[in-house]
Motif scaffolding. Structure first.
Motif, PDB file in Angstrom:
ATOM      1  N   ARG A  53       0.821  -1.214   0.000  1.00  0.00           N
ATOM      2  CA  ARG A  53       0.000   0.000   0.000  1.00  0.00           C
ATOM      3  C   ARG A  53       0.857   1.267   0.000  1.00  0.00           C
ATOM      4  O   ARG A  53       0.497   2.271  -0.606  1.00  0.00           O
ATOM      5  CB  ARG A  53      -0.916  -0.018   1.218  1.00  0.00           C
ATOM      6  N   SER A  58       1.344   0.344  -9.793  1.00  0.00           N
ATOM      7  CA  SER A  58       0.305   0.658 -10.774  1.00  0.00           C
ATOM      8  C   SER A  58      -0.847  -0.336 -10.747  1.00  0.00           C
ATOM      9  O   SER A  58      -1.924  -0.037 -11.269  1.00  0.00           O
ATOM     10  CB  SER A  58       0.910   0.709 -12.180  1.00  0.00           C
ATOM     11  N   ARG A  60      -3.968  -2.606  -9.302  1.00  0.00           N
ATOM     12  CA  ARG A  60      -5.042  -2.297  -8.370  1.00  0.00           C
ATOM     13  C   ARG A  60      -5.534  -3.575  -7.714  1.00  0.00           C
ATOM     14  O   ARG A  60      -5.296  -4.680  -8.220  1.00  0.00           O
ATOM     15  CB  ARG A  60      -6.190  -1.576  -9.060  1.00  0.00           C
TER      16      ARG A  60
END
Length: 147
Positions: A53, A58, A60
Motif C-alpha cells: 500500500r 500501478s 489495483r
C-alpha cells in the motif's frame, strides 16, 4: 477481445509480496495485460497484512466480483469472497459461456524459475512466491519506479 488480466495472490510479509508483485508485473508487461492483486488471503492472516500500500504500484486490488469470476473459472475457490448477487452470477455465466473467458491457475510450488510462465496466454492467476529475480530482471527500471 478484452485485454487479458494477470492476477497475483499476495501472501506472506513484505519480501514475499515484493517477489510476487515483481513476477506478476513482468508477466503483465510481457502480455500487455492488466495486473490485479488478490489480497483476500491476507484478510484471513492474523500475522500478515497488505504491505504494498505504501508503494507507488500501478496494479489495483481485484474487486470481490472479479475474484469470484476468476475462482469460478479456474474451478477453485482459493479466496475469501462474499456470495455474489444474482446479476453478478448472470454476468459471470455470460462471460464464461459466450465470451469463453477462462483463467489459468499457475502455482510455482517453489520449484525455482519456470520460464514457461511467459509462454502462457489468456488470463492468468498466479499463486506461490515466484521468488526468482529471473522473472523480472528485464523489468528492473520499471519496477524501481513502481517501488
Amino acid at each position: 477481445m478484452p485485454q487479458p488480466t494477470i492476477t497475483v495472490r499476495l501472501r506472506g510479509g513484505l519480501g514475499n509480496q515484493l517477489f510476487q508483485y515483481a513476477a506478476a508485473f513482468a508477466v503483465a508487461q510481457h502480455h500487455a495485460a492488466t495486473l490485479l492483486l488478490d489480497t483476500s488471503f491476507l484478510l484471513l492472516d492474523n500475522e500478515r497484512r497488505y504491505e504494498l500500500r505504501a508503494l507507488s504500484i500501478s496494479a489495483r486490488l481485484a474487486t470481490p466480483e472479479e475474484l469470484l469470476a476468476i475462482h469460478q473459472n479456474v474451478g477453485r475457490l482459493a479466496s475469501f469472497v462474499h456470495p455474489a448477487p444474482a446479476a453478478t452470477r448472470l454476468r459471470l455465466r455470460f462471460n464464461r459461456l459466450l465470451l469463453r473467458r477462462r483463467f489459468h491457475y499457475l502455482h510455482d510450488h517453489e520449484r525455482g524459475f519456470q520460464p514457461e510462465l511467459f509462454d502462457r496466454t489468456g488470463d492468468l492467476y498466479l499463486a506461490g512466491t515466484w521468488a526468482s529475480e529471473k522473472y523480472f530482471a528485464d523489468q528492473r527500471p520499471a519496477l524501481l519506479r513502481e517501488f
